[in-house]
Design an enzyme around this catalytic site. Structure first.
Site, PDB file in Angstrom:
ATOM      1  N   HIS A 285       0.879  -1.176   0.000  1.00 22.92           N
ATOM      2  CA  HIS A 285       0.000   0.000   0.000  1.00 22.92           C
ATOM      3  C   HIS A 285       0.915   1.224   0.000  1.00 22.92           C
ATOM      4  CE1 HIS A 285      -3.527   2.330   0.555  1.00 22.92           C
ATOM      5  NE2 HIS A 285      -3.768   2.146   1.842  1.00 22.92           N
ATOM      6  N   HIS A 336      -1.957  -1.758 -10.240  1.00 22.40           N
ATOM      7  CA  HIS A 336      -2.956  -1.162  -9.345  1.00 22.40           C
ATOM      8  C   HIS A 336      -4.199  -2.030  -9.310  1.00 22.40           C
ATOM      9  CE1 HIS A 336      -5.724   1.739  -7.566  1.00 22.40           C
ATOM     10  NE2 HIS A 336      -4.623   2.188  -6.986  1.00 22.40           N
ATOM     11  N   ASP A 395       2.975   5.721  -6.762  1.00 23.00           N
ATOM     12  CA  ASP A 395       4.233   5.610  -6.021  1.00 23.00           C
ATOM     13  C   ASP A 395       5.474   5.611  -6.899  1.00 23.00           C
ATOM     14  OD1 ASP A 395       2.980   5.494  -3.552  1.00 23.00           O
ATOM     15  OD2 ASP A 395       2.466   3.404  -3.874  1.00 23.00           O
TER      16      ASP A 395
END
Ligand code: COA
Length: 459
Positions: A285, A336, A395
């Site tokens: 996460h 994702h 990210d």
């Protein structure tokens, strides 16, 4: 039972722990066959990877595919906060040369765009609440240092319970006021935790500066970070933009769902938000942004010619085989649960990273990140035998942007948490107001055989 004889009194030697682990492995493993047999939706996912519908929210929409006659069809990613496209919000802030995180926090919590006056009052309210209670930094942060800032943030939020005169009051009035307090204080906690970590674990000097009431959240973070309290407007605006992009991501992401699960039990605000922080720390996460930087260091060291696609792709394959990187087999920053073709946050951050890389001579490194983004889908298709698109997620480029802003690596996940506090609080409020006191409580099917109890002296 013979093995038990070998156990020492305290289960503390390596040998004893491996024995305990052996037992755990032997008696805790459940075969994937059983999951299939009972039609269990592992990870609360349907077979096509889409999430099981667990709720309804007005706060945010994360769109990554369309369903066409039961088939999942990849689509460009879209992210909207209360119906407003995040791209539009960011564009308006950039073009208007203004800060937007506080406006987004209001939007998420209150459900509509604030007027200028509402925003002023909201900003002043946050400004009044940024400083931590007397003695908090000494007693909670300095006396119990932690090498991990997320850990300090989680337990500091829990500790704030003790400084609240009315911590368990579940009324909306109280929860809204606790929410503003947490959104205001979390960046201050983060920076104090960072300073103490520097002092204790890195043997460097620590600095505790005061927040400036007229400053925005992003400006204060940079002021508290730097020994000379100095930062440029450009740095603060980029940080503000990163905070907008990290502020919210729907009800189903792991940390928000955790916050909602705890809220549904009727527990206090501090417990619910600290659960979100604990979840976000995980490398699958929010912790993935720190893992990206670590992975990129492995790639930089392991690939001789960064411009050679074959070499980069071969290294990515090694990562997926668990033979390079952290051994997890994951290419961090890629993939994702909802986005397929693109993650709009990644696209905005990439553009920002490109601009900064040009200004700061990070072009070679930037090109390597882009190669990872470009080559992963091919490698992924080769290794997994599936051609479904896999895109860069938020990210991949955030760590690089932070690096170019001279924000230390250990702060990248905490920055995510500080930003996401607005989303968590909004979901807690929605959970309280809309689910009518229903506790979130899915079912687990028990698959252990019935056994007759054996008295201790007969085992
Ligand atoms: N690297 C390697 N393997 C990956 C991968 C990646 N980046 N992303 C997905 N996979 C694998 C999954 O582990 C799964 O393998 P399995 O079938 O052997 O179990 C398969 O590809 C299908 O995954 P999918 O269902 O599409 O993804 P997911 O929804 O389960 O996972 C993530 C989503 C984000 C957890 C996953 O893409 C991931 O772990 N990415 C890397 C970590 C990361 O960047 N996280 C930040 C998310 S914002």
């Amino acid at each position: 039972m013979q093995e038990l004889e070998n156990i020492t009194n305290d289960y503390d030697s390596d040998k004893d722990i491996s024995f305990l682990c052996e037992q755990c492995r032997k008696y805790n493993y459940i075969s994937p066959r059983d999951f299939r047999k009972y039609h269990i939706k592992r990870g609360l996912r349907n077979e096509d990877g889409t999430g099981v519908l667990a709720g309804i929210t007005k706060i945010c929409n994360v769109h990554g595919y369309i369903m066409d006659e039961g088939d999942k069809v990849p689509a460009p990613g879209k992210l909207t906060y209360r119906g407003y496209s995040v791209e539009d919000i960011v564009r308006d802030c950039v073009q208007g040369e203004r800060y937007g995180y506080e406006e987004v926090a209001w939007l998420l919590l209150m459900g509509h765009l604030p007027t200028g006056r509402q925003l002023d009052v909201f900003r002043r309210s946050l400004a009044r609440q940024r400083e931590l209670p007397d003695g908090f930094i000494d007693d909670i942060i300095i006396k119990v240092p932690s090498p991990n800032i997320m850990n300090t943030m989680g337990r500091s939020v829990l500790a704030l319970y003790s400084y609240d005169e009315n911590p368990d009051d579940y009324s909306l009035e109280n929860v809204v006021s606790q929410s503003l307090s947490i959104i205001a204080k979390l960046p201050t906690v983060m920076m104090a935790a960072y300073q103490v970590k520097r002092r204790v674990y890195d043997r460097k000097s620590m600095y505790f500066h005061q927040n400036v009431p007229e400053f925005t959240t992003a400006q204060n973070i940079l002021r508290l970070l730097r020994s000379d309290k100095k930062f440029t407007e450009q740095e603060a605006r980029i940080l503000d933009m990163c905070m907008i992009l990290h502020a919210e991501h729907g009800g189903g992401n792991n940390s928000t769902f955790s916050t909602r699960v705890l809220t549904s039990s009727g527990t206090d605000t501090y417990a619910a938000i600290s659960a979100g922080i604990g979840s976000l720390k995980g490398p699958r996460h929010g912790g993935a942004n720190a893992k990206v930087s670590e992975m990129m260091e492995h790639i930089k060291a392991g690939v001789e010619n960064w411009e050679n696609d074959d070499e980069v792709a071969a290294f990515l394959e090694k990562i997926m085989d668990g033979k390079a990187g952290d051994g997890s087999g994951l290419i961090y920053g890629m993939g994702h649960a909802i986005y397929t073709v693109s993650d709009p946050r990644a696209a905005i951050l990439k553009e920002c990273a490109e601009q900064l890389a040009g200004e700061q001579d990070y072009r070679r490194e930037m090109a390597l990140y882009e190669s990872v983004e470009r080559l992963t889908p091919e490698v992924f298709a080769r290794k997994k035998g599936i051609s479904a698109p896999i895109c860069a997620n938020v990210d991949l480029y955030s760590g690089l942007v932070y690096k170019m802003l001279r924000i230390p690596e250990e702060l990248v996940t905490p920055m995510f948490a500080a930003s996401r506090s607005a989303g968590w609080c909004a979901h807690r409020i929605e959970e309280i107001l809309t689910t009518g006191g229903k506790i979130i409580r899915p079912a687990y099917r028990a698959v252990s055989p019935k056994s007759a109890y054996i008295p201790l002296n007969q085992r």
